[in-house]
Design an enzyme around this catalytic site. Structure first.
Site, PDB file in Angstrom:
ATOM      1  CG  ASP A 156      -2.144  -0.937   1.102  1.00  0.00           C
ATOM      2  OD1 ASP A 156      -2.869  -0.606   0.371  1.00  0.00           O
ATOM      3  OD2 ASP A 156      -1.846  -1.943   1.776  1.00  0.00           O
ATOM      4  CD  GLU A 204     -12.788  -4.303  -0.831  1.00  0.00           C
ATOM      5  OE1 GLU A 204     -12.301  -5.190  -0.844  1.00  0.00           O
ATOM      6  OE2 GLU A 204     -13.830  -3.827  -0.471  1.00  0.00           O
ATOM      7  CG  HIS A 243     -19.404 -14.277   0.761  1.00  0.00           C
ATOM      8  ND1 HIS A 243     -19.978 -15.081   1.899  1.00  0.00           N
ATOM      9  CD2 HIS A 243     -18.378 -13.714   1.480  1.00  0.00           C
ATOM     10  CE1 HIS A 243     -19.262 -14.894   2.623  1.00  0.00           C
ATOM     11  NE2 HIS A 243     -18.273 -14.005   2.685  1.00  0.00           N
ATOM     12  NE  ARG A 261      -2.500  -7.264   5.733  1.00  0.00           N
ATOM     13  CZ  ARG A 261      -2.749  -6.751   4.575  1.00  0.00           C
ATOM     14  NH1 ARG A 261      -1.544  -6.072   4.117  1.00  0.00           N
ATOM     15  NH2 ARG A 261      -3.979  -6.293   4.472  1.00  0.00           N
ATOM     16  CG  HIS A 302      -8.207   3.154   1.472  1.00  0.00           C
ATOM     17  ND1 HIS A 302      -7.404   2.807   0.377  1.00  0.00           N
ATOM     18  CD2 HIS A 302      -8.260   2.295   2.405  1.00  0.00           C
ATOM     19  CE1 HIS A 302      -6.675   1.745   0.846  1.00  0.00           C
ATOM     20  NE2 HIS A 302      -7.092   1.222   1.735  1.00  0.00           N
ATOM     21  CB  THR A 342     -11.709 -10.212  -2.158  1.00  0.00           C
ATOM     22  OG1 THR A 342     -13.111  -9.818  -2.103  1.00  0.00           O
ATOM     23  CG2 THR A 342     -10.722  -8.993  -2.405  1.00  0.00           C
ATOM     24  CG  ASP A 355      -7.983  -1.545   8.112  1.00  0.00           C
ATOM     25  OD1 ASP A 355      -7.540  -2.291   7.195  1.00  0.00           O
ATOM     26  OD2 ASP A 355      -9.028  -0.821   7.529  1.00  0.00           O
ATOM     27  CD  GLU A 374      -6.557  -8.533  -3.204  1.00  0.00           C
ATOM     28  OE1 GLU A 374      -7.023  -8.366  -2.078  1.00  0.00           O
ATOM     29  OE2 GLU A 374      -5.818  -7.649  -3.775  1.00  0.00           O
ATOM     30  CG  ASN A 375      -5.837 -14.813   1.160  1.00  0.00           C
ATOM     31  OD1 ASN A 375      -5.113 -14.557   0.093  1.00  0.00           O
ATOM     32  ND2 ASN A 375      -5.767 -15.117   2.195  1.00  0.00           N
ATOM     33  CB  ALA A 376     -11.866 -12.318   1.941  1.00  0.00           C
ATOM     34  CG  LEU A 377     -11.674 -13.372   6.310  1.00  0.00           C
ATOM     35  CD1 LEU A 377     -12.765 -14.535   6.989  1.00  0.00           C
ATOM     36  CD2 LEU A 377     -11.644 -12.281   6.956  1.00  0.00           C
TER      37      LEU A 377
END
Length: 580
Positions: free
Chosen positions: A159, A291, A409, A522, A199, A451, A207, A489-492
């Site tokens: 980022d 996003e 989802h 991550r 953002h 994601t 976060d 990407e994976n969301a979690l």
């Protein structure tokens, strides 16, 4: 003594990890592995949640297949602590391995032919650059990048925070820590996906730090609260500047889009020598969490909790002015004074509301169709404006442009798809809301980054009609129709083989196409836990080889053990340095 890899990564995240004493709670850890603490999930598992009231709604669920925190495992990945003056032959072999697959097709762009492999990138920590514009925990960061390279990872995603670089004065850019970080990535042969993060950091899932918008932007917002998104109850969201004022000079004489453009142009000028070589992709932030969406489900202060439907964000004066003009143009001025007033609250479910319920809901009425068309088109126009600028700025630099779209989802199995509608995606049982987004990206040659690739339908609450797998398939279909590359990407955070297998499956789009890239969430201490790391290395190897390589997971893991072993000496030099 020198720190082992896990301790270095613990330093990276500011998280202490216990030394391996050989015994934890009276039990030997010498033979502990993932299979000993983690049992496969049966395929008929169903998750359910009771429909809660507004105060007790569940937060996003921890998937039943998520790997547990392996705090009692052996943390040692090293055999000996020594510094290397030169790169070892084994390390060179790993570098050759990591470059021979995946990367070339990514450079070329577009959907990849099956068998060429899907390059894997890894997201860096959100606070990789400090508030004083230096690299955070530099030696540990260096060790981590070396380990990722040894695993065959193509590169990293970082980022680039607007709130750090242009923090104090408009037009004054401090690239400090990013210069060092990019040079570090280049030195280790890692490619970089640079996210133009316009953002605020803080308030979304995952976060862990707080990075506000630039000070001078916050000053303008304090003077005019309508510069940020607002819901029907007057609640302001300070994550991102409202797209309603995209073209109005409200930020010290510049429009928000001009500010974003100037920032990207300054980035290009500063790092022009790295573009197309080290920096291979620019992901353009377009909303909360980077996003392309409205901040319809803000977690901050408990406003929204999973699986609530969220709320429309169109009540600042700039959005309402646009709505009024659209209603008058449609010959229905009475529709232009407000958004839907019967769409419930953030934590309602579709059937709780008049607007989203399946039978005779307002969403499928003439008014509903008008409003949702306007609301979603405003988001598409926002993306169009910023992408037009990004494309012009980075044209002929050799980098690709991408845009991230949220994987919403929950309640996907309902007719109205309420959470998607409040976020700005006009997707219902009877309308494809992702094809217009894909077509917009196609006009600018951008990548569609999506994601929730790691999720399976049965892992999610079935009473909330969650269907991440079906959603991913719909998005994949839309991108193929629009001839747009799809990345995932994976969301979690997930470290288990079960999630890795799902990512591999989702990355295979059809008979002869695959995703163009996958970014893993991550880089953190848990990734470098011994069994997590071993499975991650095997996962990267499988992704690099491509889905047409029909070999069992155990065989790939055995081969990956070699590269896990090579990781050990690669990080020792940094480990010694951390002790001084």
């Amino acid at each position: 003594m020198a720190l082992n890899l896990t301790h270095q990564i613990g330093t990276l995240a500011g998280t202490p990890i216990q030394m391996d004493t050989g015994v934890v709670s009276g039990d030997s850890t010498g033979t502990v592995n993932a299979s000993a603490v983690w049992k496969p999930v049966s395929t008929d598992l169903r998750c359910a949640i009771q429909k809660p009231d507004l105060k007790d709604t569940m937060s996003p669920p921890v998937s039943p297949c998520r790997s547990p925190v392996l705090s009692s495992m052996r943390a040692d990945l090293s055999v000996a602590c020594r510094a290397f003056a030169t790169e070892s032959p084994t390390a060179a072999a790993v570098t050759e391995f990591s470059e021979e697959v995946g990367g070339e097709m990514y450079k070329q762009g577009g959907l990849q032919e099956k068998g060429k492999g899907v390059p894997v990138f890894v997201m860096m920590p959100l606070d990789s650059v400090t508030m004083s514009n230096t690299v955070n925990r530099k030696k540990a960061m260096d060790a981590s990048l070396r380990a990722l390279k040894s695993a065959g990872v193509e590169g990293v995603m970082m980022d680039v925070w607007w709130g750090l670089v242009e923090r104090d004065q408009p037009g004054h850019y401090n690239w400090g820590g990013y210069s060092d970080l990019l040079e570090m990535a280049k030195r280790h042969g890692l490619k970089v996906q640079a996210v133009m993060s316009f953002h605020q950091c803080g308030g979304n899932v995952g976060d862990s730090v707080s990075i506000p918008l630039p000070k001078w932007v916050v000053e303008e917002v304090d003077k005019d609260q309508d510069l940020v998104y607002t819901d029907q109850w007057g609640m302001r969201n300070y994550e991102y500047i409202s797209l309603g004022c995209d073209t109005i000079p409200v930020l010290k004489g510049r429009t928000p889009v001009q500010c974003y453009s100037d920032f990207m142009r300054a980035f290009k000028d500063k790092f022009k020598d790295l573009l197309g070589d080290t920096i291979v992709e620019i992901q353009v932030g377009m909303g909360p969490a980077g996003e392309l969406r409205y901040p319809s489900y803000p977690e901050q202060n408990g406003t929204w909790k999973f699986p609530g439907i969220g709320a429309f964000q169109c009540y600042d004066k700039y959005m309402l002015s646009s709505l009024k003009a659209a209603a008058e143009s449609a010959g229905k001025p009475e529709w232009g004074s407000t958004g839907p007033t019967d769409a419930g609250h953030y934590n309602n479910w579709p059937e709780d509301t008049q607007f989203f319920r399946k039978e005779n809901g307002g969403w499928c009425s003439p008014y509903g169709e008008f409003f949702l068309s306007w609301y979603s088109q405003m988001l598409l126009d926002h993306g169009e404006r910023i992408l037009s600028s990004a494309k012009a700025i980075f044209d002929a630099t050799g980098v690709k442009i991408s845009v991230k779209v949220a994987g919403i989802h929950w309640h996907y199995g309902s007719r109205s798809h309420a959470p998607e509608l409040t976020a700005g995606y006009y997707n219902t049982r009877f309308r494809d809301g992702y094809l217009p987004i894909a077509q917009m990206l196609a006009r600018h040659g951008a990548i569609f980054n999506f994601t929730c690739i790691e999720m399976r339908d049965h892992e999610q609450p079935q009473d909330a009609l969650c269907a991440p797998e079906k959603l991913v398939k719909q998005v994949a279909s839309a991108t193929q129709k629009a001839h747009v590359p799809l990345a995932g990407e994976n969301a979690l955070p997930r470290y288990d083989e079960y999630a890795h297998e799902q990512i591999l499956r989702a990355a295979s789009l059809d008979v002869d196409k695959q995703m163009c890239a996958f970014t893993y969430l991550r880089m953190n201490p848990h990734l470098f836990q011994p069994d997590n790391w071993r499975q991650f290395v095997a996962f990267v190897k499988k992704m690099n080889e491509g889905k047409d390589v029909h070999r069992c997971w155990e065989q790939v893991e055995r081969e990956a053990e070699h590269f896990v072993h090579v990781t050990q000496p690669l990080v020792q030099e940094a480990a010694v340095a951390l002790m001084h």
